[in-house]
Design a protein around this motif. Structure first.
Motif, PDB file in Angstrom:
ATOM      1  N   ALA A  23      10.700 -11.972   1.484  1.00 14.83           N
ATOM      2  CA  ALA A  23      11.406 -10.673   2.007  1.00 14.83           C
ATOM      3  C   ALA A  23      12.188  -9.828   0.750  1.00 14.83           C
ATOM      4  N   ARG A  24      12.412 -10.855  -0.339  1.00 15.64           N
ATOM      5  CA  ARG A  24      12.932 -10.065  -1.497  1.00 15.64           C
ATOM      6  C   ARG A  24      11.896  -9.363  -2.116  1.00 15.64           C
ATOM      7  N   ALA A  25      10.792  -9.990  -2.090  1.00 19.42           N
ATOM      8  CA  ALA A  25       9.643  -9.230  -2.675  1.00 19.42           C
ATOM      9  C   ALA A  25       9.198  -8.128  -2.076  1.00 19.42           C
ATOM     10  N   ARG A  26       9.231  -8.293  -0.602  1.00 21.47           N
ATOM     11  CA  ARG A  26       8.817  -6.992   0.171  1.00 21.47           C
ATOM     12  C   ARG A  26       9.850  -5.694  -0.179  1.00 21.47           C
ATOM     13  N   ASN A  27      11.340  -6.231  -0.413  1.00 28.86           N
ATOM     14  CA  ASN A  27      12.316  -5.157  -0.682  1.00 28.86           C
ATOM     15  C   ASN A  27      11.875  -4.412  -2.255  1.00 28.86           C
ATOM     16  N   LEU A  28      11.477  -5.259  -3.090  1.00 32.26           N
ATOM     17  CA  LEU A  28      11.110  -4.793  -4.374  1.00 32.26           C
ATOM     18  C   LEU A  28       9.833  -3.882  -4.251  1.00 32.26           C
ATOM     19  N   PHE A  29       8.932  -4.445  -3.800  1.00 33.16           N
ATOM     20  CA  PHE A  29       7.558  -3.702  -4.029  1.00 33.16           C
ATOM     21  C   PHE A  29       7.095  -2.920  -2.654  1.00 33.16           C
ATOM     22  N   GLY A  30       7.776  -3.065  -1.547  1.00 36.49           N
ATOM     23  CA  GLY A  30       7.446  -2.203  -0.372  1.00 36.49           C
ATOM     24  C   GLY A  30       6.487  -3.265   0.667  1.00 36.49           C
ATOM     25  N   ASP A  31       6.206  -2.557   1.720  1.00 36.99           N
ATOM     26  CA  ASP A  31       5.153  -3.044   2.744  1.00 36.99           C
ATOM     27  C   ASP A  31       3.926  -2.940   2.512  1.00 36.99           C
ATOM     28  N   MET A  32       3.290  -2.034   1.625  1.00 34.60           N
ATOM     29  CA  MET A  32       1.992  -1.583   1.265  1.00 34.60           C
ATOM     30  C   MET A  32       1.413  -2.837   1.000  1.00 34.60           C
ATOM     31  N   VAL A  33       0.388  -3.329   1.807  1.00 36.81           N
ATOM     32  CA  VAL A  33      -0.432  -4.653   1.173  1.00 36.81           C
ATOM     33  C   VAL A  33      -1.584  -3.970   0.623  1.00 36.81           C
ATOM     34  N   VAL A  34      -1.875  -4.708  -0.649  1.00 36.42           N
ATOM     35  CA  VAL A  34      -3.101  -4.355  -1.559  1.00 36.42           C
ATOM     36  C   VAL A  34      -4.096  -5.487  -1.400  1.00 36.42           C
ATOM     37  N   ASP A  35      -5.228  -4.991  -1.006  1.00 34.50           N
ATOM     38  CA  ASP A  35      -6.331  -5.962  -0.882  1.00 34.50           C
ATOM     39  C   ASP A  35      -6.719  -6.450  -2.483  1.00 34.50           C
ATOM     40  N   PRO A  36      -6.984  -7.536  -2.328  1.00 31.79           N
ATOM     41  CA  PRO A  36      -7.476  -8.323  -3.657  1.00 31.79           C
ATOM     42  C   PRO A  36      -8.991  -7.468  -4.091  1.00 31.79           C
ATOM     43  N   PRO A  37      -9.168  -7.756  -5.506  1.00 29.24           N
ATOM     44  CA  PRO A  37     -10.446  -7.156  -5.728  1.00 29.24           C
ATOM     45  C   PRO A  37     -11.621  -8.087  -5.179  1.00 29.24           C
ATOM     46  N   GLY A  38     -12.693  -7.515  -4.710  1.00 33.68           N
ATOM     47  CA  GLY A  38     -13.738  -8.278  -4.108  1.00 33.68           C
ATOM     48  C   GLY A  38     -14.530  -8.988  -4.995  1.00 33.68           C
ATOM     49  N   ASP A  39     -14.563  -8.893  -6.105  1.00 36.93           N
ATOM     50  CA  ASP A  39     -15.430  -9.523  -7.188  1.00 36.93           C
ATOM     51  C   ASP A  39     -14.818 -10.791  -7.674  1.00 36.93           C
ATOM     52  N   ILE A  40     -13.786 -11.259  -7.469  1.00 36.35           N
ATOM     53  CA  ILE A  40     -13.148 -12.533  -7.695  1.00 36.35           C
ATOM     54  C   ILE A  40     -13.540 -13.631  -6.829  1.00 36.35           C
ATOM     55  N   ALA A  41     -14.117 -14.509  -7.679  1.00 38.49           N
ATOM     56  CA  ALA A  41     -14.708 -15.803  -6.655  1.00 38.49           C
ATOM     57  C   ALA A  41     -14.632 -16.958  -7.618  1.00 38.49           C
ATOM     58  N   PRO A  42     -14.398 -18.161  -7.142  1.00 38.86           N
ATOM     59  CA  PRO A  42     -14.345 -19.412  -8.003  1.00 38.86           C
ATOM     60  C   PRO A  42     -15.756 -19.715  -8.422  1.00 38.86           C
TER      61      PRO A  42
END
Length: 52
Positions: A23-42
């Motif tokens: 909740a604190r992070a949401r207050n700091l950064f907002g509700d907009m969800v950012v998708d992770p990059p698609g090219d990251i893989a283990p």
């Protein structure tokens, strides 16, 4: 955070703390969800190092 009483009490306290931090992070950064990059893989063999 003290783990007092039954094991479920400690779990509930940790979950509550995580939800508060989110909740604190949401207050700091907002509700907009950012998708992770698609090219990251283990690496394909990464799990094999930890499996016995």
């Amino acid at each position: 955070m003290a783990d007092v009483g039954s094991p479920g009490t400690g779990c509930a306290a940790q979950l509550s703390e995580v939800l508060d931090l989110l909740a604190r992070a949401r207050n700091l950064f907002g509700d907009m969800v950012v998708d992770p990059p698609g090219d990251i893989a283990p690496r394909a063999d990464a799990a094999g190092q930890w499996v016995t």
